[in-house]
Design a protein around this motif. Structure first.
Motif, PDB file in Angstrom:
ATOM      1  N   ILE A 174      32.195  42.790  42.827  1.00 55.42           N
ATOM      2  CA  ILE A 174      33.599  42.833  42.436  1.00 55.42           C
ATOM      3  C   ILE A 174      33.822  43.866  41.338  1.00 55.42           C
ATOM      4  O   ILE A 174      34.802  44.635  41.372  1.00 55.42           O
ATOM      5  CB  ILE A 174      34.058  41.430  41.983  1.00 55.42           C
ATOM      6  CG1 ILE A 174      34.142  40.499  43.195  1.00 55.42           C
ATOM      7  CG2 ILE A 174      35.411  41.493  41.277  1.00 55.42           C
ATOM      8  CD1 ILE A 174      34.327  39.044  42.841  1.00 55.42           C
ATOM      9  N   LEU A 175      32.913  43.926  40.366  1.00 58.43           N
ATOM     10  CA  LEU A 175      33.033  44.928  39.306  1.00 58.43           C
ATOM     11  C   LEU A 175      32.883  46.340  39.873  1.00 58.43           C
ATOM     12  O   LEU A 175      33.620  47.263  39.491  1.00 58.43           O
ATOM     13  CB  LEU A 175      31.979  44.677  38.224  1.00 58.43           C
ATOM     14  CG  LEU A 175      32.182  43.423  37.368  1.00 58.43           C
ATOM     15  CD1 LEU A 175      31.005  43.229  36.422  1.00 58.43           C
ATOM     16  CD2 LEU A 175      33.482  43.527  36.570  1.00 58.43           C
ATOM     17  N   SER A 217      35.942  47.510  41.776  1.00 50.31           N
ATOM     18  CA  SER A 217      37.000  47.869  40.839  1.00 50.31           C
ATOM     19  C   SER A 217      36.779  49.273  40.294  1.00 50.31           C
ATOM     20  O   SER A 217      37.717  50.060  40.168  1.00 50.31           O
ATOM     21  CB  SER A 217      37.052  46.858  39.686  1.00 50.31           C
ATOM     22  OG  SER A 217      37.409  45.582  40.141  1.00 50.31           O
ATOM     23  N   GLY A 269      39.055  52.505  40.882  1.00 49.43           N
ATOM     24  CA  GLY A 269      39.561  53.174  39.690  1.00 49.43           C
ATOM     25  C   GLY A 269      39.194  54.640  39.651  1.00 49.43           C
ATOM     26  O   GLY A 269      39.924  55.457  39.092  1.00 49.43           O
ATOM     27  N   ILE A 281      39.776  49.167  32.023  1.00 50.81           N
ATOM     28  CA  ILE A 281      38.941  48.038  32.412  1.00 50.81           C
ATOM     29  C   ILE A 281      38.563  47.206  31.192  1.00 50.81           C
ATOM     30  O   ILE A 281      38.642  45.971  31.205  1.00 50.81           O
ATOM     31  CB  ILE A 281      37.675  48.525  33.145  1.00 50.81           C
ATOM     32  CG1 ILE A 281      38.044  49.111  34.512  1.00 50.81           C
ATOM     33  CG2 ILE A 281      36.668  47.401  33.321  1.00 50.81           C
ATOM     34  CD1 ILE A 281      36.872  49.680  35.274  1.00 50.81           C
ATOM     35  N   TYR A 328      41.603  45.310  29.930  1.00 47.91           N
ATOM     36  CA  TYR A 328      41.935  44.192  30.826  1.00 47.91           C
ATOM     37  C   TYR A 328      40.966  43.042  30.633  1.00 47.91           C
ATOM     38  O   TYR A 328      41.377  41.868  30.571  1.00 47.91           O
ATOM     39  CB  TYR A 328      41.908  44.665  32.276  1.00 47.91           C
ATOM     40  CG  TYR A 328      42.126  43.554  33.269  1.00 47.91           C
ATOM     41  CD1 TYR A 328      43.403  43.060  33.508  1.00 47.91           C
ATOM     42  CD2 TYR A 328      41.057  42.968  33.944  1.00 47.91           C
ATOM     43  CE1 TYR A 328      43.608  42.020  34.404  1.00 47.91           C
ATOM     44  CE2 TYR A 328      41.252  41.931  34.838  1.00 47.91           C
ATOM     45  CZ  TYR A 328      42.530  41.458  35.062  1.00 47.91           C
ATOM     46  OH  TYR A 328      42.731  40.424  35.945  1.00 47.91           O
ATOM     47  N   ALA A 357      45.464  42.903  37.160  1.00 44.63           N
ATOM     48  CA  ALA A 357      44.315  43.696  37.591  1.00 44.63           C
ATOM     49  C   ALA A 357      44.772  44.903  38.402  1.00 44.63           C
ATOM     50  O   ALA A 357      44.257  46.016  38.236  1.00 44.63           O
ATOM     51  CB  ALA A 357      43.364  42.830  38.416  1.00 44.63           C
ATOM     52  N   GLU A 358      45.756  44.707  39.277  1.00 46.60           N
ATOM     53  CA  GLU A 358      46.284  45.802  40.090  1.00 46.60           C
ATOM     54  C   GLU A 358      46.924  46.884  39.227  1.00 46.60           C
ATOM     55  O   GLU A 358      46.690  48.074  39.422  1.00 46.60           O
ATOM     56  CB  GLU A 358      47.303  45.259  41.094  1.00 46.60           C
ATOM     57  CG  GLU A 358      46.685  44.646  42.332  1.00 46.60           C
ATOM     58  CD  GLU A 358      46.111  45.696  43.269  1.00 46.60           C
ATOM     59  OE1 GLU A 358      46.669  46.811  43.354  1.00 46.60           O
ATOM     60  OE2 GLU A 358      45.094  45.407  43.914  1.00 46.60           O
ATOM     61  N   GLU A 393      44.684  49.249  37.546  1.00 49.74           N
ATOM     62  CA  GLU A 393      43.924  50.066  38.486  1.00 49.74           C
ATOM     63  C   GLU A 393      42.588  49.424  38.852  1.00 49.74           C
ATOM     64  O   GLU A 393      41.618  50.102  39.192  1.00 49.74           O
ATOM     65  CB  GLU A 393      43.701  51.478  37.942  1.00 49.74           C
ATOM     66  CG  GLU A 393      45.001  52.246  37.732  1.00 49.74           C
ATOM     67  CD  GLU A 393      44.751  53.672  37.294  1.00 49.74           C
ATOM     68  OE1 GLU A 393      43.595  54.130  37.381  1.00 49.74           O
ATOM     69  OE2 GLU A 393      45.717  54.330  36.867  1.00 49.74           O
ATOM     70  N   LEU A 394      42.535  48.094  38.776  1.00 49.74           N
ATOM     71  CA  LEU A 394      41.371  47.356  39.248  1.00 49.74           C
ATOM     72  C   LEU A 394      41.730  46.700  40.575  1.00 49.74           C
ATOM     73  O   LEU A 394      42.878  46.728  41.009  1.00 49.74           O
ATOM     74  CB  LEU A 394      40.960  46.294  38.230  1.00 49.74           C
ATOM     75  CG  LEU A 394      40.494  46.802  36.866  1.00 49.74           C
ATOM     76  CD1 LEU A 394      40.291  45.632  35.925  1.00 49.74           C
ATOM     77  CD2 LEU A 394      39.215  47.602  36.987  1.00 49.74           C
ATOM     78  N   ALA A 395      40.746  46.092  41.211  1.00 49.11           N
ATOM     79  CA  ALA A 395      41.018  45.362  42.444  1.00 49.11           C
ATOM     80  C   ALA A 395      41.599  43.992  42.098  1.00 49.11           C
ATOM     81  O   ALA A 395      41.174  43.338  41.138  1.00 49.11           O
ATOM     82  CB  ALA A 395      39.732  45.201  43.247  1.00 49.11           C
ATOM     83  N   THR A 435      39.318  41.098  41.514  1.00 48.99           N
ATOM     84  CA  THR A 435      38.695  40.932  40.197  1.00 48.99           C
ATOM     85  C   THR A 435      39.486  39.943  39.359  1.00 48.99           C
ATOM     86  O   THR A 435      38.926  39.044  38.720  1.00 48.99           O
ATOM     87  CB  THR A 435      38.614  42.285  39.471  1.00 48.99           C
ATOM     88  OG1 THR A 435      37.954  43.224  40.305  1.00 48.99           O
ATOM     89  CG2 THR A 435      37.861  42.154  38.161  1.00 48.99           C
TER      90      THR A 435
END
Length: 306
Positions: free
Chosen positions: A75-76, A79, A83, A106, A109, A152-153, A156-158, A161
């Motif tokens: 998951i990390l 992301s 990104g 990141i 967040y 998270a979105e 700019e992360l998934a 996450t």
């Protein structure tokens, strides 16, 4: 469990990325395919181990913990891959100029998420009792899940996450079992069905143009690299060959996480539907053979476990 998890993460990541790069995928797309290789299906292994009453064995516990670590790393990584991707004409390439900004986003967040999860979420749940409304705990949990995913979105992360972190923090509260059963019921009756329908609608079997050589290598490398990577890590952790093989077989199946990562890659034009179809075939084959191999490893080699 750390050593089998790292072995089962690094080797599949390298094999998947190199395979994709060899077939002329971009660096970002290659990293995404490598990330798909790292994902493990915990549910298949757990059901099989429960069926043969070995879930509480040292190998069973190691498989569960290794899978959780693998999921966290995957998951990390996904992301970071999203990104680092920047749309440039028709391709997605790594934009080195935004690397520092992405890392800062990141970090920010994660800091905010941990602060909210550790200090604010328990207060919210304690005060929710005053509402005296049936199902309020589950409703608040769903709201927290979407808020974490949304932030998270925009960071700019998934979104996965954020959803994972929300579940992690809610799981530390006294309402864990209530939320787990409520979320499970909502997911099984609504979201999970729509997810698999979406995967099915994405695939056009009559129009698939996937390279047969790529498909065969994709499936073989995904299965073999996961087994040997985790088994090698187990050997480093001082497991004997028999137990290392059991752990390798236990983390071999792929499932929902691989499909989620692949479908997200298709939606962002990082991979094509043909690659998604290869992932589907890989998930089906690995999920079919892994239970037989797990059972065989326990029945053929009857070494005492503890």
């Amino acid at each position: 469990a750390i050593y089998p998890a790292l072995g089962g993460f690094i080797l599949p990541l390298c094999c998947g990325s190199l395979l994709a790069f060899f077939f002329n995928f971009s660096i970002t797309s290659s990293l995404l395919i490598g990330t798909v290789f790292t994902a493990t299906s915990l549910s298949i292994a757990v059901i099989t181990l429960m069926d043969i009453e070995k879930l509480q064995s040292i190998e069973g516990r190691c498989i569960v913990n290794s899978t959780i670590i693998d999921h966290t790393l995957a998951i990390l990584l996904i992301s970071i891959v999203f990104g680092l991707s920047l749309e440039d004409t028709s391709n997605l390439i790594i934009n080195h100029g935004t690397l520092l900004t992405m890392i800062m986003k990141i970090a920010l967040y994660l800091i905010i998420s941990f602060a909210v999860g550790i200090y604010l979420i328990p207060i919210i749940f304690r005060n929710s009792k005053r509402l005296n409304i049936e199902g309020s705990i589950v409703s608040i949990s769903v709201a927290i899940l979407f808020i974490f995913a949304w932030f998270a979105e925009i960071s700019e992360l998934a979104a996965i996450t954020g959803a994972y972190l929300a579940g992690l923090f809610i799981g530390q509260t006294e309402h864990r079992q209530l939320v787990s059963s409520g979320i499970g019921m909502i997911g099984k009756s609504f979201f999970i069905d729509f997810f698999f329908i979406g995967i099915g609608l994405t695939l056009r079997l009559k129009e698939l143009t996937v390279n047969p050589t790529f498909l065969v290598l994709f499936i073989l490398l995904a299965i073999v690299s996961k087994f040997f990577g985790s088994a090698f890590g187990a050997r480093i952790a001082k497991f004997d060959t028999t137990r290392a093989a059991r752990i390798g077989f236990g983390v071999m199946p792929r499932g929902e996480v691989a499909l989620i990562i692949a479908s997200m890659g298709v939606s962002r034009d990082l991979i094509t539907p043909d690659v998604l179809s290869a992932v589907v075939f890989m998930v089906i084959i690995s999920s079919l053979i892994a239970p037989f191999l797990i059972r065989f490893s326990y029945s053929r080699y009857r070494k005492e476990t503890f």
